[in-house]
Design a protein around this motif. Sequence first.
Motif, PDB file in Angstrom:
ATOM      1  N   ASP A  22       0.818  -1.216   0.000  1.00  0.00           N
ATOM      2  CA  ASP A  22       0.000   0.000   0.000  1.00  0.00           C
ATOM      3  C   ASP A  22       0.853   1.268   0.000  1.00  0.00           C
ATOM      4  OD1 ASP A  22      -2.343  -1.539   0.105  1.00  0.00           O
ATOM      5  OD2 ASP A  22      -2.426  -1.461   2.297  1.00  0.00           O
ATOM      6  N   ASP A  23       1.861   1.309   0.871  1.00  0.00           N
ATOM      7  CA  ASP A  23       2.683   2.521   0.990  1.00  0.00           C
ATOM      8  C   ASP A  23       3.484   2.785  -0.287  1.00  0.00           C
ATOM      9  OD1 ASP A  23       1.758   3.078   3.517  1.00  0.00           O
ATOM     10  OD2 ASP A  23       3.501   2.248   4.557  1.00  0.00           O
ATOM     11  N   ARG A  26       1.052   4.128  -2.854  1.00  0.00           N
ATOM     12  CA  ARG A  26       0.686   5.500  -2.473  1.00  0.00           C
ATOM     13  C   ARG A  26       1.771   6.482  -2.928  1.00  0.00           C
ATOM     14  NH1 ARG A  26      -2.226   7.644   1.696  1.00  0.00           N
ATOM     15  NH2 ARG A  26      -2.533   5.577   2.548  1.00  0.00           N
ATOM     16  N   SER A  27       3.034   6.143  -2.683  1.00  0.00           N
ATOM     17  CA  SER A  27       4.145   7.014  -3.092  1.00  0.00           C
ATOM     18  C   SER A  27       4.192   7.195  -4.601  1.00  0.00           C
ATOM     19  CB  SER A  27       5.478   6.439  -2.618  1.00  0.00           C
ATOM     20  OG  SER A  27       5.557   6.446  -1.226  1.00  0.00           O
ATOM     21  N   GLU A  30       1.290   9.456  -5.697  1.00  0.00           N
ATOM     22  CA  GLU A  30       1.520  10.844  -5.303  1.00  0.00           C
ATOM     23  C   GLU A  30       2.616  11.487  -6.146  1.00  0.00           C
ATOM     24  OE1 GLU A  30       2.160  10.473  -1.091  1.00  0.00           O
ATOM     25  OE2 GLU A  30       0.004  10.530  -0.656  1.00  0.00           O
ATOM     26  N   SER A 158      -6.471  11.173   0.168  1.00  0.00           N
ATOM     27  CA  SER A 158      -5.515  10.457   1.023  1.00  0.00           C
ATOM     28  C   SER A 158      -4.748  11.441   1.903  1.00  0.00           C
ATOM     29  CB  SER A 158      -4.532   9.644   0.179  1.00  0.00           C
ATOM     30  OG  SER A 158      -5.188   8.593  -0.457  1.00  0.00           O
ATOM     31  N   TRP A 162      -4.781  11.688   6.065  1.00  0.00           N
ATOM     32  CA  TRP A 162      -3.554  11.680   6.862  1.00  0.00           C
ATOM     33  C   TRP A 162      -3.455  12.918   7.743  1.00  0.00           C
ATOM     34  CZ3 TRP A 162      -0.239   8.806   9.078  1.00  0.00           C
ATOM     35  CH2 TRP A 162       0.950   9.344   9.576  1.00  0.00           C
ATOM     36  N   LYS A 166      -4.365  11.096  10.737  1.00  0.00           N
ATOM     37  CA  LYS A 166      -3.124  10.308  10.735  1.00  0.00           C
ATOM     38  C   LYS A 166      -3.400   8.855  10.348  1.00  0.00           C
ATOM     39  CE  LYS A 166      -0.352  13.613  11.980  1.00  0.00           C
ATOM     40  NZ  LYS A 166      -0.994  14.759  11.371  1.00  0.00           N
ATOM     41  N   GLU A 167      -4.317   8.669   9.397  1.00  0.00           N
ATOM     42  CA  GLU A 167      -4.660   7.342   8.881  1.00  0.00           C
ATOM     43  C   GLU A 167      -4.180   7.217   7.446  1.00  0.00           C
ATOM     44  OE1 GLU A 167      -5.655   4.771  10.321  1.00  0.00           O
ATOM     45  OE2 GLU A 167      -6.722   5.386  12.115  1.00  0.00           O
ATOM     46  N   LYS A 168      -3.713   6.021   7.086  1.00  0.00           N
ATOM     47  CA  LYS A 168      -3.273   5.759   5.708  1.00  0.00           C
ATOM     48  C   LYS A 168      -4.042   4.579   5.115  1.00  0.00           C
ATOM     49  CE  LYS A 168       1.232   5.419   6.223  1.00  0.00           C
ATOM     50  NZ  LYS A 168       2.670   5.418   5.880  1.00  0.00           N
ATOM     51  N   TRP A 169      -5.333   4.496   5.412  1.00  0.00           N
ATOM     52  CA  TRP A 169      -6.111   3.409   4.839  1.00  0.00           C
ATOM     53  C   TRP A 169      -6.153   3.556   3.328  1.00  0.00           C
ATOM     54  CZ3 TRP A 169     -10.362   4.151   9.035  1.00  0.00           C
ATOM     55  CH2 TRP A 169      -9.950   3.491  10.210  1.00  0.00           C
TER      56      TRP A 169
END
Length: 197
Positions: A22-23, A26-27, A30, A158, A162, A166-169
């Motif tokens: 996921d991370d 996401r990067s 973005e 997103s 955050w 402070k959530e990254k669902w």
Amino acid sequence: MDVKTYAAVTDLCARLAGRLEDDTLRSVREDYFGGEPAQAEATLLLSMAYENVGITQDERALIASTSDDPDSPDLAAVPAIDEVPPVAYRFSASAPPAAPDPSRADVVLSADAARHGGRRLRRAWREPLDGAPDTAKWVYVLQTSAGADPLGAFAGLSGRLWVVLKEKWPLEVVVEGRMLPPYQAAAVTVAPVVWSL
């Protein structure tokens, strides 16, 4: 980045949801949205090679079509697969009792969804199967109108989630009426609507 390339990277990111961490995804999203395609591509290719995430010939051609160097050794290092693997998660409408409460995230995302072309916001609980790159968590799917910018909606919502909670669902943004990749289709099939226009 021209319109055709932007559409291609948006499609590519959607195809890789559920296959990359996921991370990482996401990067990549973005960076593409933020006008950093070289950074996005480097993160994407190196992560896929390191995590042994294979791509089909069609996906390889899609990446090459968006790259400044279609013959990149980093692209060559990404494993090849004959077909897209089955979705490595099970989605359900409800979560186990110990799952985090998503009600505040529902409110935060619903408040800004229409501004990003949203028509419906859905939420599902995701459980990993063998080989899944991430853990169990809530996943949101924003269904938008045809004129919406999926990467822009992803980055905006997103980021808001955050900053406020402070959530990254994970959030998937899909255009209504278009064929969905397997991961998004699996989520939408069971995800109840938490907001609609």
